[in-house]
Design a protein around this motif. Structure first.
Motif, PDB file in Angstrom:
ATOM      1  N   GLN A 162       0.847  -1.188   0.000  1.00 56.44           N
ATOM      2  CA  GLN A 162       0.000   0.000   0.000  1.00 56.44           C
ATOM      3  C   GLN A 162       0.885   1.242   0.000  1.00 56.44           C
ATOM      4  OE1 GLN A 162      -2.764  -0.113   3.304  1.00 56.44           O
ATOM      5  NE2 GLN A 162      -2.811  -2.378   3.300  1.00 56.44           N
ATOM      6  N   THR A 163       0.320   2.319  -0.504  1.00 53.76           N
ATOM      7  CA  THR A 163       0.985   3.626  -0.407  1.00 53.76           C
ATOM      8  C   THR A 163       0.876   4.103   1.031  1.00 53.76           C
ATOM      9  OG1 THR A 163      -1.026   4.881  -0.863  1.00 53.76           O
ATOM     10  CG2 THR A 163       0.255   4.133  -2.762  1.00 53.76           C
ATOM     11  N   GLU A 165      -0.607   6.426   2.060  1.00 49.74           N
ATOM     12  CA  GLU A 165      -1.964   6.921   2.268  1.00 49.74           C
ATOM     13  C   GLU A 165      -2.970   5.771   2.414  1.00 49.74           C
ATOM     14  OE1 GLU A 165      -0.029   7.926  -0.278  1.00 49.74           O
ATOM     15  OE2 GLU A 165       0.695   9.718   0.794  1.00 49.74           O
ATOM     16  N   ARG A 167      -3.558   3.259  -0.078  1.00 48.68           N
ATOM     17  CA  ARG A 167      -4.107   2.729  -1.329  1.00 48.68           C
ATOM     18  C   ARG A 167      -3.295   1.505  -1.751  1.00 48.68           C
ATOM     19  NH1 ARG A 167      -7.986   5.461  -3.655  1.00 48.68           N
ATOM     20  NH2 ARG A 167      -8.413   7.613  -2.943  1.00 48.68           N
ATOM     21  N   ILE A 169      -1.267  -0.899  -3.896  1.00 51.00           N
ATOM     22  CA  ILE A 169      -0.414  -0.849  -5.087  1.00 51.00           C
ATOM     23  C   ILE A 169      -0.369  -2.226  -5.749  1.00 51.00           C
ATOM     24  CG2 ILE A 169       1.922  -0.380  -5.922  1.00 51.00           C
ATOM     25  CD1 ILE A 169       2.335   1.313  -3.405  1.00 51.00           C
ATOM     26  N   GLU A 249       8.280   4.500   2.235  1.00 50.75           N
ATOM     27  CA  GLU A 249       8.025   4.451   0.803  1.00 50.75           C
ATOM     28  C   GLU A 249       6.714   3.728   0.507  1.00 50.75           C
ATOM     29  OE1 GLU A 249      11.460   2.532  -0.827  1.00 50.75           O
ATOM     30  OE2 GLU A 249      12.503   4.437  -1.177  1.00 50.75           O
ATOM     31  N   CYS A 250       6.480   2.659   1.241  1.00 50.67           N
ATOM     32  CA  CYS A 250       5.240   1.889   1.085  1.00 50.67           C
ATOM     33  C   CYS A 250       5.017   1.060   2.338  1.00 50.67           C
ATOM     34  CB  CYS A 250       5.284   1.006  -0.168  1.00 50.67           C
ATOM     35  SG  CYS A 250       6.520  -0.327  -0.061  1.00 50.67           S
TER      36      CYS A 250
END
Length: 799
Positions: A162-163, A165, A167, A169, A249-250
């Motif tokens: 996920q990002t 935020e 979301r 990926i 980063e993720c």
């Protein structure tokens, strides 16, 4: 620095050279080029040791002209450890150079070494090594990426990136199925769109802690909502991937479906609530303890029994609640069940809240975790105080009844009338049947062989056809013995069910007494008859004997007178010269057969006298056998008793056997019942005669019966040996049983040896036994004490 040590910062070069001068020159060149020189190693073993300990960056190996193969093999071994190898040689040998090239070294230099060529070779070796290492790392990275992708796609749990935020990926197929959506419907969307509204606040807080760096990872349980509205419980392990500056980063999330576990937990909670209700509703005391013995739960019945609340009992131990004796017993039981498992059942006595003594039967079991480790003990108590009182009263009544039945020697068989099978038996019944309770219970009632007094087998079960009351029967045992019994059958209820009770009395002793009485009466009658006959025979026998003795004497005188008269007549005829007279005398003597009469008449008279003597002896023996004495033990000459019995019974043996007497004439008298002991000798002698008769039947042969008497300490031993057929193995244990006989119908009643055994053992305190060999014969041994009545002993007493 020592030549065998490696310094930090500079590349090291191992020199393998057996020429020390060349090695020193090479060392100086290497060091001028800025490398650290190691060695030299002058042989293979030293070189391999330095390679293992120092791990050089490059190895320069000289190919010795003496044996270049050793250097080539060493080079291959060192190169296999990812250490570049440069070969040197002083000889321009194309063969060596070709073989060295096949070993694929990082360089091949000819001596003498030029500095710039050495520098190029060293740099080239290092560059080739770096390129090889880079290629290996790229290959490893590619393989790692391949494995990661395989794990990502084929993992048994949901995986996603996920990002910061939130979301998605990238997601794997397992995570998409968990959400109930295709992969492409998940990528690009926020986790908030799929999360249960009640779990959003907790998920947001976890995200903030992770992104702020307050936590390296977060593990939490949450719910996702599928398109069909169903709920999926998940356990999420969320980790942040950061750059070199520490910025996220993720996010990498591993998601496990725990819906089944949550459902099981809910069911467990409901089940525990149900069990709690069930425990409180139970009238039996129930308590649960941990392995250390602390009570973690009790029910209301247990709390009432102990006089405490459920809450106050929790955490206590048996030592704090019960007496010392009961606590020690429970502690020992705890150790046993915790170590061995299984189920325990035992009875304890304790005082209840009112101080009343209560008896409880405790049923206990250990409960374990999933790995089988003990987690505690569950105990359920059953109050048996009242039932124990009733059981005690019932046991007392049953014990009285059992003693009465045992005292009167009554065998009891309990039969189910529906199944016609034996339900139970008492010990006396086991003894009568010669079978154990385990063998009898469950068998059909016809498994016990009954015979009527007529000898016919009774196959019908009792009361199925008629009532039975004090009926005489014979019980046939498995060992072949026959037991005379009186049987009564009644019906009564047992534990609420109608059962048939066969009540059986062993009347063997009564029958034996009846047989002995009958035999005694018979013998008494025969004795009286024999005595009368003997008396009647004795009188004429006496005057016949006297007359025969007179005739013998008279005939002898008559013969003498006749001889004198004949001699005188012949003398007178000769004197008168009358030849005719002399011839007339001779003719008269011849016509009267005087010579024959004078020769044979004495013999006839002698035989008649012997016959009368034998008649007299037989009559005397009959009188002695028929009048043996009273009911008191008296001193008896056993040898005389044997001789009398042999004489009386001569008709039984004289045609089939010869009797040999080997009697100890020095025996003291035996104090016994004369009539009974005569009966013993007669029974055994007749049995021996019958056994020999069976052996010699159909032949002209005769057997032998040997009767011996001897003293053995304080005992008389009487033995009777025959040359008959012997006793079969299967019959040896039954020959003294009443009614047992192997003789043909009409020849034996099966009572003789039974009576003999009773007389010897019961009446005289002796023993009777036998030795037998089939086809060779049998010897019976009778052993009785000589006895004797001490002065002042009452009449009839035996030693």
């Amino acid at each position: 620095m020592a030549q065998g040590e490696k310094s930090e910062g500079r590349k090291s070069v191992l020199i393998v050279e057996n020429d020390l001068a060349s090695a020193d020159q090479l060392r100086a060149q290497i060091m001028r080029l800025g490398y650290q020189a190691l060695g030299p190693a002058t042989d293979v073993m030293t070189a391999m040791d330095m390679v293992a300990r120092l791990v050089p960056d490059i190895a320069i190996i000289d190919l010795s002209p003496a044996d270049a193969t050793i250097g080539l093999d060493l080079g291959r071994t060192v190169a296999a450890r990812n250490i570049p190898v440069i070969f040197t040689t002083a000889k321009h040998d194309l063969g060596i150079m070709f073989r060295a090239a096949q070993a694929k070294p990082s360089g091949l230099l000819l001596k003498p070494l030029e500095p710039h060529m050495l520098a190029v070779a060293l740099e080239t070796a290092l560059r080739l090594r770096a390129e090889d290492m880079l290629a290996r790392r790229c290959q490893d990275l590619s393989e790692s990426e391949r494995r990661f992708r395989a794990v990502f796609e084929q993992a048994g749990v949901g995986v996603n990136r996920q990002t910061p935020e939130g979301r998605f990926i990238e997601v794997n197929e397992r995570f998409a199925r968990l959400l109930g959506r295709p992969v492409m419907e998940v990528i690009g969307h926020s986790y908030r769109e799929f999360t249960h509204p009640d779990d959003l606040e907790g998920q947001e807080a976890a995200f903030r802690d992770l992104l702020a760096g307050r936590k390296d990872s977060v593990v939490r349980e949450k719910r996702y909502v599928r398109p069909d509205g169903s709920i999926v419980w998940c356990r999420i392990n969320l980790t942040a991937a950061r750059d070199r500056q520490g910025h996220p980063e993720c996010l990498l999330a591993v998601t496990e479906d725990i819906t089944a576990r949550k459902r099981a937990e809910t069911e467990l909670i409901n089940q525990l609530a149900f069990q709690r209700s069930l425990m409180d509703a139970a009238v039996n005391p129930i308590f649960v303890q941990d392995p250390a013995g602390h009570y973690v739960s009790i029910n209301k019945a247990c709390a009432t029994l102990l006089g405490m609340t459920i809450e106050s009992a929790q955490g206590l131990t048996a030592r704090e609640i019960f007496s010392d004796d009961l606590w020690e017993e429970l502690a020992e039981r705890d150790r046993e069940i915790l170590s061995q498992g299984g189920v325990q059942e035992f009875e304890v006595a304790l005082e209840d809240a009112s101080g009343r003594l209560r008896h409880l039967v405790l049923n206990r079991a250990r409960f374990d975790d999933a790995e089988g480790h003990p987690q505690g003990i569950v105990s359920v108590g059953t109050d048996v105080t009242d039932s124990k009182r009733v059981e005690k009263d019932l046991r007392d009544e049953q014990e009285v009844l059992q003693r009465i039945l045992a005292g009167i020697r009554a065998g009891i068989f309990i039969i189910d009338p529906r199944t016609k099978r034996i339900e139970d038996v008492n010990p006396v019944a086991e003894e009568l049947c010669g079978r154990s309770r385990e063998e009898l219970v469950g068998e059909p009632c016809r498994a016990i062989c009954w015979r009527g007094m007529d000898g016919r087998e009774v196959t019908a079960c009792p009361l199925m056809e008629r009532n039975i009351l004090n009926e005489e029967m014979r019980l046939m045992r498995p060992d072949g013995r026959t037991v005379p019994v009186i049987k009564t059958v009644i019906s009564a209820k047992r534990r609420g069910e109608v059962r048939l009770f066969e009540i059986v009395f062993d009347v063997s002793e009564r029958k034996a007494l009846e047989r002995q009485l009958a035999v005694a009466q018979k013998l008494e009658s025969i004795g009286e008859l024999a005595a009368g006959i003997a008396h009647e025979i004795n009188t004429p026998t006496q005057y016949i004997g006297d007359n025969l003795h007179f005739l013998s004497t008279a005939f002898a005188g008559l013969g003498t007178a006749l001889s004198k008269i004949q001699a005188e007549a012949e003398r007178l005829a000769d004197a008168a010269g009358d030849a005719a007279a002399r011839e007339a005398i001779a003719a008269a003597r011849s016509e009267a057969d005087v010579d024959f009469l004078l020769e044979e008449a004495p013999r006839a008279l002698e035989q008649s006298v012997e016959g009368v003597a034998r008649v007299t002896a037989i009559v005397s023996a009959m009188k002695k056998f028929s009048h043996p004495g009273g009911e008191e033990k008296t001193a008896v000459d056993i040898n005389a008793a044997v001789e009398n019995t042999v004489t009386v019974a001569k008709n039984e043996w004289k045609y089939v056997a010869d009797v040999v007497l080997e009697l100890d004439r020095g025996l003291p008298p035996v104090f016994c019942l004369p009539g009974d002991f005569n009966q013993v000798i007669l029974n055994i002698l007749v049995n021996a005669a019958h056994a020999v008769a069976e052996r010699v039947k159909g032949t002209a042969e005769k057997g032998v019966i040997t009767i011996r008497t001897a003293a053995d300490g304080d005992n008389l031993v009487l033995s009777v040996t025959d040359t008959g057929m012997g006793i079969a193995e299967e019959n040896r244990g039954k020959i003294f049983d009443p009614f047992f006989t192997t003789k043909e119908v009409g020849k034996g009643t099966g009572q003789g040896l039974a009576i003999t055994h009773n007389i010897v053992v019961s009446k005289h305190g002796g023993a009777i036994d036998f030795e037998t060999e089939p086809g060779r014969g049998t010897t019976f041994y009778v052993r009785v004490p000589f006895g004797g009545k001490p002065a002042g002993a009452p009449s009839g007493a035996s030693a």
